[in-house]
Write a protein that holds these residues in place. Sequence first.
Motif, PDB file in Angstrom:
ATOM      1  N   VAL A   1       2.560   8.465  11.508  1.00 20.60           N
ATOM      2  CA  VAL A   1       2.352   9.426  10.408  1.00 20.60           C
ATOM      3  C   VAL A   1       1.954   8.780   9.091  1.00 20.60           C
ATOM      4  O   VAL A   1       1.562   9.482   8.161  1.00 20.60           O
ATOM      5  CB  VAL A   1       3.599  10.310  10.156  1.00 20.60           C
ATOM      6  CG1 VAL A   1       3.986  11.074  11.404  1.00 20.60           C
ATOM      7  CG2 VAL A   1       4.778   9.501   9.627  1.00 20.60           C
ATOM      8  N   CYS A   2       2.047   7.451   8.989  1.00 19.94           N
ATOM      9  CA  CYS A   2       1.828   6.812   7.673  1.00 19.94           C
ATOM     10  C   CYS A   2       0.412   7.081   7.153  1.00 19.94           C
ATOM     11  O   CYS A   2      -0.567   6.660   7.766  1.00 19.94           O
ATOM     12  CB  CYS A   2       2.076   5.312   7.756  1.00 19.94           C
ATOM     13  SG  CYS A   2       1.758   4.488   6.175  1.00 19.94           S
ATOM     14  N   PRO A   3       0.255   7.771   6.002  1.00 19.55           N
ATOM     15  CA  PRO A   3      -1.091   8.067   5.505  1.00 19.55           C
ATOM     16  C   PRO A   3      -1.804   6.823   4.999  1.00 19.55           C
ATOM     17  O   PRO A   3      -3.018   6.842   4.808  1.00 19.55           O
ATOM     18  CB  PRO A   3      -0.837   9.054   4.360  1.00 19.55           C
ATOM     19  CG  PRO A   3       0.556   8.794   3.924  1.00 19.55           C
ATOM     20  CD  PRO A   3       1.307   8.300   5.120  1.00 19.55           C
TER      21      PRO A   3
ATOM     22  N   LYS B   1       0.828  -1.220   0.000  1.00 31.00           N
ATOM     23  CA  LYS B   1       0.000   0.000   0.000  1.00 31.00           C
ATOM     24  C   LYS B   1       0.855   1.261   0.000  1.00 31.00           C
ATOM     25  O   LYS B   1       0.362   2.364  -0.202  1.00 31.00           O
ATOM     26  CB  LYS B   1      -0.890   0.023   1.254  1.00 31.00           C
ATOM     27  CG  LYS B   1      -1.994  -1.008   1.247  1.00 31.00           C
ATOM     28  CD  LYS B   1      -3.052  -0.694   2.311  1.00 31.00           C
ATOM     29  CE  LYS B   1      -2.492  -0.701   3.710  1.00 31.00           C
ATOM     30  NZ  LYS B   1      -3.428  -0.333   4.747  1.00 31.00           N
ATOM     31  N   CYS B   2       2.161   1.093   0.290  1.00 29.61           N
ATOM     32  CA  CYS B   2       3.037   2.266   0.437  1.00 29.61           C
ATOM     33  C   CYS B   2       3.008   3.152  -0.805  1.00 29.61           C
ATOM     34  O   CYS B   2       3.109   2.661  -1.928  1.00 29.61           O
ATOM     35  CB  CYS B   2       4.463   1.800   0.709  1.00 29.61           C
ATOM     36  SG  CYS B   2       5.638   3.156   0.748  1.00 29.61           S
ATOM     37  N   ILE B   3       2.859   4.469  -0.609  1.00 25.23           N
ATOM     38  CA  ILE B   3       2.839   5.404  -1.740  1.00 25.23           C
ATOM     39  C   ILE B   3       4.141   6.198  -1.830  1.00 25.23           C
ATOM     40  O   ILE B   3       4.227   7.183  -2.563  1.00 25.23           O
ATOM     41  CB  ILE B   3       1.629   6.366  -1.648  1.00 25.23           C
ATOM     42  CG1 ILE B   3       1.638   7.128  -0.324  1.00 25.23           C
ATOM     43  CG2 ILE B   3       0.314   5.613  -1.837  1.00 25.23           C
ATOM     44  CD1 ILE B   3       0.634   8.274  -0.253  1.00 25.23           C
ATOM     45  N   GLU B   4       5.143   5.768  -1.053  1.00 24.88           N
ATOM     46  CA  GLU B   4       6.456   6.424  -1.065  1.00 24.88           C
ATOM     47  C   GLU B   4       6.358   7.931  -0.850  1.00 24.88           C
ATOM     48  O   GLU B   4       6.943   8.722  -1.591  1.00 24.88           O
ATOM     49  CB  GLU B   4       7.202   6.105  -2.357  1.00 24.88           C
ATOM     50  CG  GLU B   4       7.587   4.634  -2.432  1.00 24.88           C
ATOM     51  CD  GLU B   4       8.968   4.389  -3.013  1.00 24.88           C
ATOM     52  OE1 GLU B   4       9.293   5.020  -4.025  1.00 24.88           O
ATOM     53  OE2 GLU B   4       9.707   3.566  -2.440  1.00 24.88           O
ATOM     54  N   CYS B   5       5.622   8.293   0.166  1.00 23.22           N
ATOM     55  CA  CYS B   5       5.520   9.718   0.487  1.00 23.22           C
ATOM     56  C   CYS B   5       6.723  10.161   1.325  1.00 23.22           C
ATOM     57  O   CYS B   5       6.984  11.348   1.474  1.00 23.22           O
ATOM     58  CB  CYS B   5       4.231   9.987   1.249  1.00 23.22           C
ATOM     59  SG  CYS B   5       4.154   9.123   2.824  1.00 23.22           S
ATOM     60  N   PHE B   6       7.408   9.211   1.928  1.00 25.97           N
ATOM     61  CA  PHE B   6       8.590   9.451   2.775  1.00 25.97           C
ATOM     62  C   PHE B   6       8.298  10.247   4.046  1.00 25.97           C
ATOM     63  O   PHE B   6       9.205  10.813   4.655  1.00 25.97           O
ATOM     64  CB  PHE B   6       9.731  10.106   1.983  1.00 25.97           C
ATOM     65  CG  PHE B   6      10.165   9.275   0.803  1.00 25.97           C
ATOM     66  CD1 PHE B   6      10.390   7.919   0.938  1.00 25.97           C
ATOM     67  CD2 PHE B   6      10.335   9.848  -0.452  1.00 25.97           C
ATOM     68  CE1 PHE B   6      10.776   7.135  -0.147  1.00 25.97           C
ATOM     69  CE2 PHE B   6      10.718   9.080  -1.538  1.00 25.97           C
ATOM     70  CZ  PHE B   6      10.942   7.718  -1.390  1.00 25.97           C
ATOM     71  N   LEU B   7       7.014  10.302   4.427  1.00 31.25           N
ATOM     72  CA  LEU B   7       6.703  10.971   5.700  1.00 31.25           C
ATOM     73  C   LEU B   7       7.296  10.190   6.861  1.00 31.25           C
ATOM     74  O   LEU B   7       7.738  10.759   7.858  1.00 31.25           O
ATOM     75  CB  LEU B   7       5.182  11.088   5.871  1.00 31.25           C
ATOM     76  CG  LEU B   7       4.488  12.092   4.951  1.00 31.25           C
ATOM     77  CD1 LEU B   7       2.978  11.997   5.103  1.00 31.25           C
ATOM     78  CD2 LEU B   7       4.949  13.519   5.248  1.00 31.25           C
ATOM     79  N   CYS B   8       7.307   8.846   6.725  1.00 29.75           N
ATOM     80  CA  CYS B   8       7.879   8.039   7.811  1.00 29.75           C
ATOM     81  C   CYS B   8       9.375   8.271   7.913  1.00 29.75           C
ATOM     82  O   CYS B   8       9.931   8.322   9.011  1.00 29.75           O
ATOM     83  CB  CYS B   8       7.563   6.556   7.592  1.00 29.75           C
ATOM     84  SG  CYS B   8       8.113   5.907   5.999  1.00 29.75           S
ATOM     85  N   GLN B   9      10.034   8.434   6.754  1.00 28.53           N
ATOM     86  CA  GLN B   9      11.474   8.714   6.766  1.00 28.53           C
ATOM     87  C   GLN B   9      11.718  10.070   7.443  1.00 28.53           C
ATOM     88  O   GLN B   9      12.671  10.248   8.200  1.00 28.53           O
ATOM     89  CB  GLN B   9      12.027   8.777   5.335  1.00 28.53           C
ATOM     90  CG  GLN B   9      11.777   7.544   4.485  1.00 28.53           C
ATOM     91  CD  GLN B   9      12.666   6.373   4.881  1.00 28.53           C
ATOM     92  OE1 GLN B   9      12.388   5.685   5.852  1.00 28.53           O
ATOM     93  NE2 GLN B   9      13.727   6.143   4.150  1.00 28.53           N
TER      94      GLN B   9
HETATM   95  S1  SF4 Z   1       4.643   6.848   5.501  1.00 35.90           S
HETATM   96 FE1  SF4 Z   1       6.258   5.504   4.743  1.00 35.90          FE
HETATM   97  S2  SF4 Z   1       5.336   3.464   4.638  1.00 35.90           S
HETATM   98 FE2  SF4 Z   1       3.647   4.941   4.812  1.00 35.90          FE
HETATM   99  S3  SF4 Z   1       3.086   5.351   2.707  1.00 35.90           S
HETATM  100 FE3  SF4 Z   1       4.573   6.937   3.251  1.00 35.90          FE
HETATM  101  S4  SF4 Z   1       6.573   6.082   2.640  1.00 35.90           S
HETATM  102 FE4  SF4 Z   1       5.097   4.379   2.630  1.00 35.90          FE
END
Ligand code: SF4
Lengths: 246, 250
Positions: free
Chosen positions: A208-210, A141-149
């Motif tokens: 934070v993961c959307p 499901k990951c959308i690679e938003c990089f909020l978790c990073q």
């Molecule tokens: S927060 Fe991380 S794991 Fe969740 S969708 Fe974004 S990049 Fe993927």
Amino acid sequence: METVLKIFRGDGTAGAFRDYTVPLQPGMVVLDAVHWVQAHQASDLACRWNCKAGRCGSCSAEVNGKPRLMCMTRMDHFPPGEAITLAPMKAFPVLKDLVCDVSWNYGVNRRIPAFRPRPPEPDGTWRMQQDDIDRVQEFRKCIECFLCQDVCHVLRDHDRKDQFAGPRFLVRLAGLEMHPLDAASRTAHLKEEAGIGFCNITKCCTEVCPESIHITDNAIIPLKERVVDDFYDPLRRLWRRLRGTS
Amino acid sequence: MVAVPDELRRTGFAATERRDAWWVAPLLQGTVLAVLITYANWAALQNANYRWGGYLSPLYSPLITISWLPLPPSLLILLPPVLFRATCYYYRKAYYRSYFLDPPACAVGELRGNRYRGETAFPLVLQNLHRYLFYITFLYLPFLWSDVVHATSFGGSFGVGIGTLVILANTTALTLYSFSCHSARHLIGGSLDCFSCSAGARARHAAWKGASVLNARHMLFAWVSFFTVCSADLYVRLVASGVIHDIRLL
Ligand code: SF4
Ligand code: SF4
Ligand code: FES
Ligand code: FES
């Protein structure tokens, strides 16, 4: 009704927060407000976006200090009359205004050992059952938003980009490592290159993961347990030695 | 280094643009945890009033009495459960946030800078042995369930008092806490890649699904079981010392 957006304006060398007054519309999201500022007050304001539907993962930023997708954050989420602070993600270098350079992530991704399918069945095909892939589908499901990073303190505060892959890539590694058809082991990669031991499971990534991926509980902790199996469990080590498989 | 302008990247302890009361949760969590830990230590050191009739305080179970030991035996009995909780993935999160302030809350600046090693170096690398503490404390569960049976015995006849219910609630909470453990979930089936490849794997998959349902509530069980352990001890202690009287329900 109006509200004030305090938007970071600047680049990797200097910058400051500037105030923009924006008229509020029903159903408005933060990205709409940014677009209004671009259209009426600051045509040179840089922000990244694509889908405006929480699908592409482009519009990540920090809204009142919290990592969020701007397109999925409604303006009526905030108390009326209070200014809203908008800043680029802190864990990555700023290119301009709300746009960051996230290319470090792509390098981390390239170093992950690729999917290696086990030998096919006699008829030359591979079969998987739904039960086998339910678990890894969550990670897709990951959308690679990089909020978790961005929120992960190992990258954000300790700046260990040379030692730690970050939660997004632990999620990707979990998807490969738990795949029913994959024959490769990535525990050595997890321990050494991805630096899974740097994660202290404080769960900000999950918060934070959307996409509501249970990053810590379903990806990182199970991977930590697999690393324990191969590197830290003394009885398993002894067992491997006795069987001559170490 | 990350090239973020100084105006944006306010570093240092508690630096954040968050507006909410981010400090309430770690403060509350740290305080409640400290109160529970202090009570459990105090109670374990008392070495008295831990038993009344068929009731036994969980802090003293399984009951061993070694007269020549310079320390109360309860301290020995408690060591594995204490280490089990200290290395528990949930409690780690709680104390790393509340006590190590690493981080105090999400997107809030920290105290420590370049020395961070996470769980890669001694002593925190030992957290990786959590599963062994699961194995040991798992052996406590039959004793705790036998305590429930004993708590239904009033001078040789069957009965139920408030104390029986308190002890039953505690043993139930501790059982749920153990079975929801992340290491248990891995052991039961999480380590498999293919759940459908053999009859054994299918059975483990079913068990893993059950463990996953419990695991999703591990934080809840961690808190509830710590409260019930302390309350069960307090109840037995108050009854045994004559401060309150047990009420017989049946
Ligand atoms: S927060 Fe991380 S794991 Fe969740 S969708 Fe974004 S990049 Fe993927
Ligand atoms: S749980 Fe681990 S990966 Fe996730 S934010 Fe915390 S330290 Fe980073
Ligand atoms: S614009 Fe695509 S996720 Fe926000
Ligand atoms: S007891 Fe909490 S993870 Fe094992």
